[in-house]
Design a protein around this motif. Structure first.
Motif, PDB file in Angstrom:
ATOM      1  N   VAL A 142       0.863  -1.176   0.000  1.00  0.00           N
ATOM      2  CA  VAL A 142       0.000   0.000   0.000  1.00  0.00           C
ATOM      3  C   VAL A 142       0.906   1.235   0.000  1.00  0.00           C
ATOM      4  O   VAL A 142       1.963   1.230   0.627  1.00  0.00           O
ATOM      5  CB  VAL A 142      -0.906  -0.042   1.253  1.00  0.00           C
ATOM      6  N   ALA A 143       0.500   2.283  -0.714  1.00  0.00           N
ATOM      7  CA  ALA A 143       1.324   3.489  -0.796  1.00  0.00           C
ATOM      8  C   ALA A 143       1.561   4.086   0.582  1.00  0.00           C
ATOM      9  O   ALA A 143       0.652   4.136   1.412  1.00  0.00           O
ATOM     10  CB  ALA A 143       0.650   4.520  -1.699  1.00  0.00           C
ATOM     11  N   SER A 144       2.784   4.561   0.805  1.00  0.00           N
ATOM     12  CA  SER A 144       3.119   5.204   2.080  1.00  0.00           C
ATOM     13  C   SER A 144       2.874   6.702   2.020  1.00  0.00           C
ATOM     14  O   SER A 144       2.760   7.357   3.052  1.00  0.00           O
ATOM     15  CB  SER A 144       4.589   4.969   2.406  1.00  0.00           C
ATOM     16  N   GLY A 145       2.860   7.265   0.806  1.00  0.00           N
ATOM     17  CA  GLY A 145       2.717   8.714   0.671  1.00  0.00           C
ATOM     18  C   GLY A 145       3.948   9.481   1.109  1.00  0.00           C
ATOM     19  O   GLY A 145       3.950  10.705   1.128  1.00  0.00           O
ATOM     20  N   GLY A 180      -4.988   7.404  -8.616  1.00  0.00           N
ATOM     21  CA  GLY A 180      -4.002   6.625  -7.865  1.00  0.00           C
ATOM     22  C   GLY A 180      -2.601   6.818  -8.437  1.00  0.00           C
ATOM     23  O   GLY A 180      -1.621   6.919  -7.696  1.00  0.00           O
ATOM     24  N   VAL A 228      -4.559  -4.652  -8.353  1.00  0.00           N
ATOM     25  CA  VAL A 228      -5.715  -4.600  -7.451  1.00  0.00           C
ATOM     26  C   VAL A 228      -5.862  -3.174  -6.901  1.00  0.00           C
ATOM     27  O   VAL A 228      -4.867  -2.526  -6.554  1.00  0.00           O
ATOM     28  CB  VAL A 228      -5.550  -5.627  -6.312  1.00  0.00           C
ATOM     29  N   ALA A 229      -7.117  -2.697  -6.859  1.00  0.00           N
ATOM     30  CA  ALA A 229      -7.404  -1.280  -6.625  1.00  0.00           C
ATOM     31  C   ALA A 229      -6.655  -0.663  -5.434  1.00  0.00           C
ATOM     32  O   ALA A 229      -6.183   0.466  -5.515  1.00  0.00           O
ATOM     33  CB  ALA A 229      -8.919  -1.084  -6.468  1.00  0.00           C
ATOM     34  N   ASP A 230      -6.544  -1.402  -4.346  1.00  0.00           N
ATOM     35  CA  ASP A 230      -5.895  -0.873  -3.146  1.00  0.00           C
ATOM     36  C   ASP A 230      -4.421  -0.529  -3.350  1.00  0.00           C
ATOM     37  O   ASP A 230      -3.837   0.176  -2.528  1.00  0.00           O
ATOM     38  CB  ASP A 230      -5.952  -1.931  -2.041  1.00  0.00           C
ATOM     39  N   ILE A 262      -2.876   0.687  -6.320  1.00  0.00           N
ATOM     40  CA  ILE A 262      -2.528   1.510  -7.480  1.00  0.00           C
ATOM     41  C   ILE A 262      -1.379   2.457  -7.119  1.00  0.00           C
ATOM     42  O   ILE A 262      -0.315   2.445  -7.745  1.00  0.00           O
ATOM     43  CB  ILE A 262      -3.735   2.338  -7.975  1.00  0.00           C
ATOM     44  N   SER A 263      -1.579   3.269  -6.100  1.00  0.00           N
ATOM     45  CA  SER A 263      -0.546   4.255  -5.733  1.00  0.00           C
ATOM     46  C   SER A 263       0.725   3.565  -5.248  1.00  0.00           C
ATOM     47  O   SER A 263       1.836   4.026  -5.535  1.00  0.00           O
ATOM     48  CB  SER A 263      -1.075   5.195  -4.649  1.00  0.00           C
TER      49      SER A 263
END
Lengths: 332, 332
Positions: free
Chosen positions: A131-134, A234, A194-196, A198-199
């Motif tokens: 998952v993206a951390s940003g 994303g 998978v959508a979650d 993308i980023s």
């Protein structure tokens, strides 16, 4: 995923030039990687590369056979399988951008395993992304965004990579679609993640880098496309772009595949992208407009670009007719 | 995907109440569907439902055993498998919201096939969705959007469904997450869909309907969440919502999982959501604000809601403390 080059371009029995457009894109942008082409009976495409047998390709040092062609009816045919099997036996990897997977063909899977070769199905993400951390990453990034799908985002970022490298800059194209992946030798088909994730996938393909390094990230879709905008958002957040380039095709009557949807104005498209981009990079800014004027006369194209340029206060170019040098100038 | 009720709630060896929070959500919102609970040695959760053996559940008419509990270490243990096998043999389906799939356990797959039963892995989309068409659908739709993840979107839409049904309206909650899917008996884990199909999946779960019908669509994430905003945007476009409800938790120090990201203001969150919603429904509007004031004193909650209400000119309620009647009033 790292696809080894040089390549042999497998065109199979492509009925026409359009069916081989992925292969054409690779041959255009990485001519030095493409040693030859392999064509079967019924093939009507031609990349103007030397025709080679699999044996000749292996002897010439080819590392990967690129299936850069659409298969008829979504079936990987027996004649194709026999040829690709031979490629694996001769020690080459095989990479395909087909909807169905090479790795779903039992014999290819077995022969690849037996010979220690790799099958790449680039339309299907083969890694698990986080998952993206940003979190802000070092290095600098350009992202191409668009008013619509298929308006020249890949072309624009590849042209910018080429221009930057010619100037001696430290720059890498980062691929988010199948043709781009063959051209870069790596990347992710972002619309197939998978959508979650993308980023997160975009963060992974454009990782931390030296301060003078530019990633040229291939954009996908549009924030204004009712089917795919989630992918575009994303991508925008994961890219944390410092610089955005707006891509546009002025003659399109409606959004691709959506007859009821008009294209947004350039201004609306820029302001929506900027607002969203600022979430993960408050310094993001537009540095230029890349217009595909293929369907316009040179005169109309020229006056359109001039009008856009004075309206938006940014360089507006057709990357094919004018190059992207004036956009790259903005990044000095 | 249609999960048949009534349910038996399988709690396994849930170490505490939190591990069974999915099951608790189902028991709270669909008490009439939950005939009993099944607890194993070491289970410290209790839904206050009758404890039943699998035999008792089958005899009582249970159609589906719901695994509404997290499994330890991501492994579906042997004792669990034996129990679920028995459920299948007795003619019940099994539905789970686990990260790993029931259908990856060979014996469960075989026993289910042998007895003609279905295994539902609700975290993993089991249908192929079409790309979104963006075409306007008949019927009316509410979507909950949020400043962040986990701010009460599911609760708000379920409370609105309940309120509407109490008033005799024609209303259905549409689930986009695992707990919601058990509660609705159908839906899609939208964050697990392949990126290209986010909006298309939402179109599919809230299809055309009669003019007086309301879909209450469960929202996910936030346009301001750097990891998941793509999911939220695709959901917003696919929903084509007529009415939006803004969900918020005022005491949160930062975006969930992202210590460097502050929550957006309610105004910024509303304007970004409205702008994006207008792409697929130009008439979309906000009808209320649902605030989770759990961590505030009754006095602080009251004055906060009053302040928000006068600032935004919309009903602001805590769905738990105040109900959602004043928001539903806006839809008359």
């Amino acid at each position: 995923m790292d696809i080894q080059h040089p390549y042999l371009m497998f065109l199979g029995d492509a009925p026409d030039r359009l069916a081989a457009k992925t292969a054409q894109g690779v041959a255009d942008w990485r001519p030095e990687w493409c040693l030859g082409q392999f064509r079967m009976e019924g093939c009507n495409a031609d990349l103007q590369l030397p025709d080679m047998t699999m044996e000749e390709a292996a002897a010439a040092g080819v590392k990967t056979v690129i299936v850069g062609v659409a298969n008829r009816g979504g079936v990987i045919s027996k004649p194709w399988i026999a040829v690709l099997e031979r490629a694996l036996e001769l020690g080459m990897d095989v990479a395909a951008g087909l909807h169905n997977r090479l790795s779903d063909v039992a014999v290819l899977r077995e022969v690849a395993a037996h010979h220690g070769r790799t099958l790449f199905d680039v339309r299907h993400p083969q890694e698990d992304y986080a998952v993206a951390s940003g979190k802000k990453r070092s290095g600098k990034r350009v992202l191409a965004v668009g008013t619509d799908c298929s308006v020249g985002k890949m072309y624009t970022t590849l042209a910018m990579e080429k221009e930057m490298r010619t100037r001696g800059w430290n720059a890498d194209f980062r691929a988010t679609g199948q043709t781009g992946i063959f051209i870069a030798g790596s990347g992710v088909s972002i619309d197939a993640v998978v959508a979650d994730f993308i980023s997160g996938a975009v963060e992974a393909i454009s990782p931390e880098n030296s301060d003078d390094h530019w990633d040229l990230i291939e954009g996908q879709g549009s924030l204004f496309h009712a089917s795919f905008a989630g992918v575009s958002l994303g991508l925008l957040h994961g890219a944390q772009a410092d610089a955005l380039v707006l891509c546009h095709e002025p003659t399109r009557p409606h959004m691709r595949g959506l007859p009821d949807y008009k294209l947004p104005s350039l201004e609306d498209c820029m302001s929506a992208n900027l607002a969203a981009a600022h979430l993960t990079n408050p310094d993001a800014r537009f540095v230029g407009v890349a217009v595909n004027t293929f369907h316009m006369s040179p005169e109309d194209a020229g006056s359109y670009l001039q009008e856009v340029e004075s309206r938006l206060g940014l360089p507006a170019v057709d990357p094919v007719r004018n190059g992207v040098g004036r956009i790259v100038d903005q990044l000095n």
